[in-house]
Design a protein around this motif. Sequence first.
Motif, PDB file in Angstrom:
ATOM      1  N   VAL A   5       0.846  -1.191   0.000  1.00  2.23           N
ATOM      2  CA  VAL A   5       0.000   0.000   0.000  1.00  2.23           C
ATOM      3  C   VAL A   5       0.883   1.243   0.000  1.00  2.23           C
ATOM      4  O   VAL A   5       1.672   1.455   0.928  1.00  2.23           O
ATOM      5  CB  VAL A   5      -0.942   0.024   1.219  1.00  2.23           C
ATOM      6  CG1 VAL A   5      -1.789   1.290   1.199  1.00  2.23           C
ATOM      7  CG2 VAL A   5      -1.824  -1.215   1.222  1.00  2.23           C
ATOM      8  N   GLU A   6       0.716   2.065  -1.027  1.00  3.88           N
ATOM      9  CA  GLU A   6       1.468   3.317  -1.110  1.00  3.88           C
ATOM     10  C   GLU A   6       0.637   4.460  -0.532  1.00  3.88           C
ATOM     11  O   GLU A   6      -0.599   4.419  -0.562  1.00  3.88           O
ATOM     12  CB  GLU A   6       1.822   3.672  -2.563  1.00  3.88           C
ATOM     13  CG  GLU A   6       2.550   2.603  -3.337  1.00  3.88           C
ATOM     14  CD  GLU A   6       1.616   1.755  -4.170  1.00  3.88           C
ATOM     15  OE1 GLU A   6       2.070   1.217  -5.193  1.00  3.88           O
ATOM     16  OE2 GLU A   6       0.428   1.626  -3.804  1.00  3.88           O
ATOM     17  N   SER A   7       1.327   5.480  -0.064  1.00  4.01           N
ATOM     18  CA  SER A   7       0.665   6.695   0.397  1.00  4.01           C
ATOM     19  C   SER A   7       1.648   7.849   0.296  1.00  4.01           C
ATOM     20  O   SER A   7       2.854   7.643   0.095  1.00  4.01           O
ATOM     21  CB  SER A   7       0.169   6.534   1.838  1.00  4.01           C
ATOM     22  OG  SER A   7       1.259   6.304   2.710  1.00  4.01           O
ATOM     23  N   GLY A   8       1.125   9.052   0.445  1.00  6.36           N
ATOM     24  CA  GLY A   8       1.984  10.225   0.477  1.00  6.36           C
ATOM     25  C   GLY A   8       1.950  11.076  -0.782  1.00  6.36           C
ATOM     26  O   GLY A   8       2.519  12.164  -0.804  1.00  6.36           O
ATOM     27  N   GLY A  16       9.428  21.763  -4.569  1.00  5.95           N
ATOM     28  CA  GLY A  16       8.946  21.235  -3.301  1.00  5.95           C
ATOM     29  C   GLY A  16       9.400  19.811  -3.044  1.00  5.95           C
ATOM     30  O   GLY A  16      10.150  19.220  -3.841  1.00  5.95           O
ATOM     31  N   SER A  17       8.955  19.262  -1.927  1.00 10.23           N
ATOM     32  CA  SER A  17       9.337  17.914  -1.511  1.00 10.23           C
ATOM     33  C   SER A  17       8.119  17.101  -1.117  1.00 10.23           C
ATOM     34  O   SER A  17       7.105  17.650  -0.679  1.00 10.23           O
ATOM     35  CB  SER A  17      10.297  17.981  -0.310  1.00 10.23           C
ATOM     36  OG  SER A  17      11.491  18.655  -0.637  1.00 10.23           O
ATOM     37  N   LEU A  18       8.251  15.804  -1.274  1.00 11.96           N
ATOM     38  CA  LEU A  18       7.251  14.853  -0.815  1.00 11.96           C
ATOM     39  C   LEU A  18       7.963  13.604  -0.322  1.00 11.96           C
ATOM     40  O   LEU A  18       9.060  13.290  -0.794  1.00 11.96           O
ATOM     41  CB  LEU A  18       6.290  14.451  -1.935  1.00 11.96           C
ATOM     42  CG  LEU A  18       5.198  15.417  -2.349  1.00 11.96           C
ATOM     43  CD1 LEU A  18       4.468  14.860  -3.570  1.00 11.96           C
ATOM     44  CD2 LEU A  18       4.222  15.672  -1.218  1.00 11.96           C
ATOM     45  N   ARG A  19       7.331  12.900   0.596  1.00 12.61           N
ATOM     46  CA  ARG A  19       7.838  11.596   1.002  1.00 12.61           C
ATOM     47  C   ARG A  19       6.742  10.563   0.794  1.00 12.61           C
ATOM     48  O   ARG A  19       5.673  10.651   1.408  1.00 12.61           O
ATOM     49  CB  ARG A  19       8.292  11.573   2.460  1.00 12.61           C
ATOM     50  CG  ARG A  19       8.987  10.259   2.810  1.00 12.61           C
ATOM     51  CD  ARG A  19       9.511  10.220   4.229  1.00 12.61           C
ATOM     52  NE  ARG A  19       8.467   9.951   5.200  1.00 12.61           N
ATOM     53  CZ  ARG A  19       8.689   9.491   6.426  1.00 12.61           C
ATOM     54  NH1 ARG A  19       9.940   9.240   6.819  1.00 12.61           N
ATOM     55  NH2 ARG A  19       7.691   9.294   7.273  1.00 12.61           N
TER      56      ARG A  19
END
Length: 131
Positions: A5-8, A16-19
């Motif tokens: 299961v992926e999220s984020g 910008g940034s995301l994890r």
Amino acid sequence: AVQVVESGGDSVQAGGSLRLSCATTGYTSSLNTFGWFRQAPGKEREGVATIYTHGYSSTYYADSVKGRFTISQDNAKNTVYLQMNSLKPEDTAMYYCAAHTFTWAEFTPDVLVRAADFTYWGQGTQVTVSS
């Protein structure tokens, strides 16, 4: 069975940034390789980053994300992360996490183009980067 299961995923501005997180449940003890792949509309699936953790730990990255993305794993949480910094509009895609059991000898840079060899896949999480 193994569930992935992926999220984020989210919408962010360029720079910008995301994890992203990839949680695995079920019979996960034999899994030693995790990969992040992405697919943008009208484009082929692309390997982004992969990590091998079984005694040794090794990672490979696509040239397009080297120096900006980092893949890591938290064994205690059965979770793999993809830290994405300095995001660009061309990073916009659906991001998928995949898991498999490779031997150490099989874990070579071309694992990133061997998506078909990965056994378990998540449903994906959308990343949109606006300029």
